[in-house]
Scaffold this motif. Sequence first.
Motif, PDB file in Angstrom:
ATOM      1  N   HIS A   1      21.323   5.132  10.092  1.00 40.44           N
ATOM      2  CA  HIS A   1      21.082   4.186   8.717  1.00 40.44           C
ATOM      3  C   HIS A   1      21.386   2.811   9.045  1.00 40.44           C
ATOM      4  O   HIS A   1      22.075   2.189   8.625  1.00 40.44           O
ATOM      5  CB  HIS A   1      22.026   4.862   7.755  1.00 40.44           C
TER       6      HIS A   1
ATOM      7  N   ASP B   1      16.689   9.510   9.270  1.00 42.71           N
ATOM      8  CA  ASP B   1      17.165   8.362   8.842  1.00 42.71           C
ATOM      9  C   ASP B   1      17.626   7.095   9.485  1.00 42.71           C
ATOM     10  O   ASP B   1      19.092   7.185   9.727  1.00 42.71           O
ATOM     11  CB  ASP B   1      18.319   8.563   7.828  1.00 42.71           C
TER      12      ASP B   1
ATOM     13  N   ASP C   1      17.837   1.716   6.369  1.00 40.18           N
ATOM     14  CA  ASP C   1      18.385   1.480   5.159  1.00 40.18           C
ATOM     15  C   ASP C   1      20.035   1.382   5.204  1.00 40.18           C
ATOM     16  O   ASP C   1      20.657   2.177   6.188  1.00 40.18           O
ATOM     17  CB  ASP C   1      17.916   2.257   4.281  1.00 40.18           C
ATOM     18  N   ARG C   2      20.654   0.736   4.334  1.00 44.35           N
ATOM     19  CA  ARG C   2      21.999   0.793   4.283  1.00 44.35           C
ATOM     20  C   ARG C   2      22.982   0.084   5.211  1.00 44.35           C
ATOM     21  O   ARG C   2      23.614  -0.702   4.921  1.00 44.35           O
ATOM     22  CB  ARG C   2      22.670   2.137   4.089  1.00 44.35           C
TER      23      ARG C   2
ATOM     24  N   HIS D   1      14.182   8.939   4.352  1.00 45.87           N
ATOM     25  CA  HIS D   1      14.015   7.219   4.186  1.00 45.87           C
ATOM     26  C   HIS D   1      12.966   6.702   4.963  1.00 45.87           C
ATOM     27  O   HIS D   1      12.431   5.924   4.516  1.00 45.87           O
ATOM     28  CB  HIS D   1      15.371   6.636   4.714  1.00 45.87           C
TER      29      HIS D   1
ATOM     30  N   GLU E   1       9.981   7.333   2.911  1.00 40.39           N
ATOM     31  CA  GLU E   1      10.283   6.441   1.771  1.00 40.39           C
ATOM     32  C   GLU E   1       9.519   5.133   2.080  1.00 40.39           C
ATOM     33  O   GLU E   1       8.872   4.626   1.399  1.00 40.39           O
ATOM     34  CB  GLU E   1      11.677   6.164   1.240  1.00 40.39           C
TER      35      GLU E   1
ATOM     36  N   HIS F   1      13.139   3.173  -6.239  1.00 35.78           N
ATOM     37  CA  HIS F   1      14.188   3.857  -5.932  1.00 35.78           C
ATOM     38  C   HIS F   1      14.612   3.650  -4.626  1.00 35.78           C
ATOM     39  O   HIS F   1      15.735   3.793  -4.093  1.00 35.78           O
ATOM     40  CB  HIS F   1      14.239   5.269  -6.376  1.00 35.78           C
ATOM     41  N   TRP F   2      13.654   3.381  -3.719  1.00 35.64           N
ATOM     42  CA  TRP F   2      13.875   3.092  -2.045  1.00 35.64           C
ATOM     43  C   TRP F   2      14.565   1.692  -2.133  1.00 35.64           C
ATOM     44  O   TRP F   2      15.437   1.278  -1.252  1.00 35.64           O
ATOM     45  CB  TRP F   2      12.806   3.268  -1.409  1.00 35.64           C
TER      46      TRP F   2
ATOM     47  N   GLN G   1      17.904   1.458  -2.606  1.00 29.87           N
ATOM     48  CA  GLN G   1      18.898   2.330  -1.711  1.00 29.87           C
ATOM     49  C   GLN G   1      18.717   1.693  -0.512  1.00 29.87           C
ATOM     50  O   GLN G   1      19.200   2.104   0.711  1.00 29.87           O
ATOM     51  CB  GLN G   1      18.357   3.768  -1.701  1.00 29.87           C
TER      52      GLN G   1
END
Length: 218
Positions: free
Chosen positions: A11, A36, A39-40, A68, A71, A83-84, A87
């Motif tokens: 992430h 993943d 993201d984040r 992810h 997405e 929604h992605w 996030q």
Amino acid sequence: MMDYFVIGDIHGCFYTFREMLKNWNKEKEHLICVGDLIDRGNHSAMVVQECMQLTEIYQNVTIIKGNHEAEIIEYYEKGALEHWIVQGGKQTLENLEQHQVRLSVVIPWFEGLPLKFEQDHLFVSHAGLSNTLRPFEEENQDGVLWNRKPLKNIGKIQVHGHTPLRSSSPQYTAESESWNIDTGAAYGYGLTGLKISFDGKVSDVIFIKTLEKDVRII
């Protein structure tokens, strides 16, 4: 007949990932990431670049597709995926642009990532195998990209991520012989790596607390 080194959800935590890679024996272990990558965390672009380079240099590297990655592919194909975006997608797009990483380059690479790694004694996927008839259908909420249900016992060790434990320890479930190694790196907990012998025995658990520069302050 290599052993395995399986790393949990990164992430965007590039510097923590780089520390974890210091524990990888390139000559004796097959490196597997459970997906993943993005993201984040703060450094999605550098994580992606590192993983792309690893797969180019080494034959004994497998990067699994996570939800992810699925997405961002959907976002690229449809032009919107709210929604992605909320996030961590918005920050990921900005980070990729900052590092001049073009979606037209990384999306085909994401699309080509496998949904699983499987040998006689080991099965690795992003979210694990549950009792569903279509585990490798990417839209299936109980499939290996999205599953949150208990895993089934398939007669070999399963390793997965996806459901963050927010803990300094991975979770072993005896009923399914499965390990959840998503220890919430992007939430400031840490990244977990699992050393597994060729015959499916866990020989070591490595945990690295997330480095501060990887975590986004909200």
